[in-house]
Design a protein around this motif. Structure first.
Motif, mmCIF file in Angstrom:
data_model
loop_
_atom_site.group_PDB
_atom_site.id
_atom_site.type_symbol
_atom_site.label_atom_id
_atom_site.label_comp_id
_atom_site.label_asym_id
_atom_site.label_seq_id
_atom_site.Cartn_x
_atom_site.Cartn_y
_atom_site.Cartn_z
ATOM 1 N N VAL A 183 11.784 30.325 54.721
ATOM 2 C CA VAL A 183 12.254 29.123 54.356
ATOM 3 C C VAL A 183 11.899 27.777 55.226
ATOM 4 N N LYS A 184 11.647 26.605 54.866
ATOM 5 C CA LYS A 184 11.324 25.566 55.510
ATOM 6 C C LYS A 184 12.447 25.226 56.632
ATOM 7 N N VAL A 185 12.008 24.346 57.650
ATOM 8 C CA VAL A 185 12.780 24.054 58.788
ATOM 9 C C VAL A 185 12.943 22.462 58.724
ATOM 10 N N ALA A 186 14.104 22.062 58.571
ATOM 11 C CA ALA A 186 14.651 20.550 58.681
ATOM 12 C C ALA A 186 15.495 20.573 60.040
ATOM 13 N N VAL A 187 15.290 18.893 60.337
ATOM 14 C CA VAL A 187 15.993 18.336 61.537
ATOM 15 C C VAL A 187 16.589 17.540 60.941
ATOM 16 N N MET A 188 17.997 17.222 61.137
ATOM 17 C CA MET A 188 18.722 16.040 60.804
ATOM 18 C C MET A 188 19.261 15.306 62.099
ATOM 19 N N THR A 189 18.855 13.898 62.102
ATOM 20 C CA THR A 189 19.253 12.838 63.507
ATOM 21 C C THR A 189 19.474 11.894 62.832
ATOM 22 N N PHE A 190 20.016 10.810 63.622
ATOM 23 C CA PHE A 190 20.706 9.637 63.209
ATOM 24 C C PHE A 190 19.677 8.460 63.507
ATOM 25 N N ASP A 191 19.622 7.213 62.897
ATOM 26 C CA ASP A 191 18.876 6.317 63.305
ATOM 27 C C ASP A 191 19.504 5.458 64.636
ATOM 28 N N ARG A 192 20.532 5.613 64.688
ATOM 29 C CA ARG A 192 21.070 5.130 66.003
ATOM 30 C C ARG A 192 22.038 5.892 66.706
ATOM 31 N N HIS A 193 22.386 5.625 68.030
ATOM 32 C CA HIS A 193 23.377 6.635 68.762
ATOM 33 C C HIS A 193 24.663 6.477 68.302
ATOM 34 N N PRO A 194 25.351 7.428 68.020
ATOM 35 C CA PRO A 194 26.705 7.465 67.485
ATOM 36 C C PRO A 194 27.577 6.590 68.234
ATOM 37 N N LYS A 195 27.295 6.790 69.625
ATOM 38 C CA LYS A 195 28.145 5.664 70.598
ATOM 39 C C LYS A 195 28.313 4.242 70.410
ATOM 40 N N ILE A 196 27.129 3.613 69.715
ATOM 41 C CA ILE A 196 27.296 2.385 69.321
ATOM 42 C C ILE A 196 28.409 1.985 68.379
ATOM 43 N N ILE A 197 28.698 2.981 67.381
ATOM 44 C CA ILE A 197 29.903 2.833 66.425
ATOM 45 C C ILE A 197 30.990 2.976 66.875
ATOM 46 N N PHE A 198 31.085 4.438 67.692
ATOM 47 C CA PHE A 198 32.520 5.000 67.988
ATOM 48 C C PHE A 198 32.811 4.072 69.385
ATOM 49 N N GLN A 199 32.136 3.582 70.138
ATOM 50 C CA GLN A 199 32.503 2.934 71.386
ATOM 51 C C GLN A 199 32.115 1.401 71.218
ATOM 52 N N ASN A 200 31.816 0.958 70.132
ATOM 53 C CA ASN A 200 31.590 -0.487 69.996
ATOM 54 C C ASN A 200 30.848 -1.123 70.883
ATOM 55 N N ILE A 201 29.365 -0.465 70.943
ATOM 56 C CA ILE A 201 28.419 -0.895 72.150
ATOM 57 C C ILE A 201 27.676 -1.702 71.258
ATOM 58 N N ASP A 202 26.967 -2.746 72.053
ATOM 59 C CA ASP A 202 26.096 -3.561 71.433
ATOM 60 C C ASP A 202 24.746 -2.889 71.344
ATOM 61 N N GLY A 203 24.267 -2.591 69.921
ATOM 62 C CA GLY A 203 23.152 -1.668 69.700
ATOM 63 C C GLY A 203 21.713 -2.432 70.344
ATOM 64 N N GLU A 204 21.977 -3.611 70.396
ATOM 65 C CA GLU A 204 20.420 -4.419 71.200
ATOM 66 C C GLU A 204 20.362 -3.963 72.420
ATOM 67 N N LYS A 205 21.525 -3.657 73.151
ATOM 68 C CA LYS A 205 21.532 -3.343 74.778
ATOM 69 C C LYS A 205 21.306 -1.798 75.117
#
Length: 318
Positions: free
Chosen positions: A50-72
């Motif tokens: 079967v085919k192999v897929a990778v799932m990742t995110f467009d930004r680091h989860p810490k940006i949401i969970f730790q309220n970090i400024d994504g620009e920095k």
């Protein structure tokens, strides 16, 4: 490699309609530990046909969970480079999921139902510290409770080097301290920055060491201050050039100057303003120093050049 971008709630028609082996992780840096996860997924995919897929995110989860400024936030690999690594490793499909509040606050069961089973995974491969919610309830030890027998689970143990876990955190520490050779060993390749050549003050040209002033994207991590042996590829001619780079504030020429990345390439005299470049970082040569005179700086730059040439000469012999 097919790239599929998803946003919660996603359109089911965007999902590739075939069974897959799914590698899970954020994969910042795609270091040797991440590579092992993906290689294990590819081996399993071949065995199952079967085919192999990778799932990742467009930004680091810490940006949401730790309220970090994504620009920095500073990444080891920007998304486009991460996807190139996936492709080179042999991945068939890359799912890039927007990490926002809608995704962040899915229950562990909903996440598994939608982003594992919903992607038609028949086997999941992830590192032993992978989480998909609160660490204490949504981890690789509890994933079988949410899987409910619907897919196989492969947990990949941490890779170690010198009794130390290979991790993105350690690589960031090494880069920040200038220990790029240690970082490269954990990455499994030379760390890279991607930037654009901009006009500088042309101080280097006046003292016989013309430099490329390279602007690095604000979200891409750069090394700690110092002088390094580097190689640079310029998109214009697609060739690699050896040289030496400085990261710092050029204190010899004044106080409170802006931090810059300046690179002196050997045997190079082309005008490349506005060109895109890739910088590969090989070796820390020395710390930045405020010299008492321009003559002292020139003497040191001549020594830096000799040291760099010796380094690359030895590298070619090995």
């Amino acid at each position: 490699m097919k790239i599929v971008k998803l946003k919660e709630p996603y359109d089911k028609n965007a999902i590739v309609d075939s069974p897959i082996v799914l590698a899970l992780g954020f994969f910042d840096g795609v270091h040797r530990g991440h590579q092992e996860v993906i290689k294990r997924a590819i081996e399993k995919g071949k065995s199952l046909g079967v085919k192999v897929a990778v799932m990742t995110f467009d930004r680091h989860p810490k940006i949401i969970f730790q309220n970090i400024d994504g620009e920095k936030f500073k990444y080891l690999t920007m998304l486009d480079e991460k996807l190139k690594h996936f492709k080179n490793l042999g991945v068939d499909i890359a799912y890039v999921v927007k990490f926002d509040e809608n995704l962040a606050y899915l229950s562990p069961q909903d996440f598994i139902d939608k982003y594992v089973v919903g992607l038609h995974a028949i086997c999941v491969v992830a590192g032993q510290d992978y989480t998909y919610g609160k660490h204490d309830i949504a981890n690789m030890d509890t994933i079988s409770d949410f899987a409910k027998g619907r897919f196989e689970i492969i947990t990949v143990d941490h890779l170690q080097r010198n009794d130390q876990k290979i991790s993105s955190t350690q690589i960031r520490k090494d880069l920040d301290s200038g220990n790029v050779e240690a970082a490269n060993l954990l990455l499994g390749y030379q760390y890279e920055n991607h930037g654009t050549v901009e006009h500088g003050f042309k101080r280097g040209r006046k003292i016989g060491f013309p430099t490329l002033n390279v602007s690095i994207p604000k979200n891409e991590r750069i090394l700690g201050e110092g002088v390094y042996a580097v190689k640079v590829k310029i998109d214009k001619d697609n060739l690699w050039y050896e040289g030496m780079a400085s990261i710092g504030h050029n204190e010899t020429f004044g106080d409170d100057l802006e931090k810059t990345v300046e690179i002196n390439l050997f045997n190079f005299d082309k005008s490349v303003y506005g060109e895109k470049v890739i910088v590969k970082w090989y070796k820390f040569l020395r710390e930045m120093v405020k010299f008492d005179s321009v003559e002292e700086l020139i003497d040191q730059l001549n020594k830096d050049k000799r040291d760099t040439e010796v380094f690359f000469g030895d590298l070619k012999k090995n």
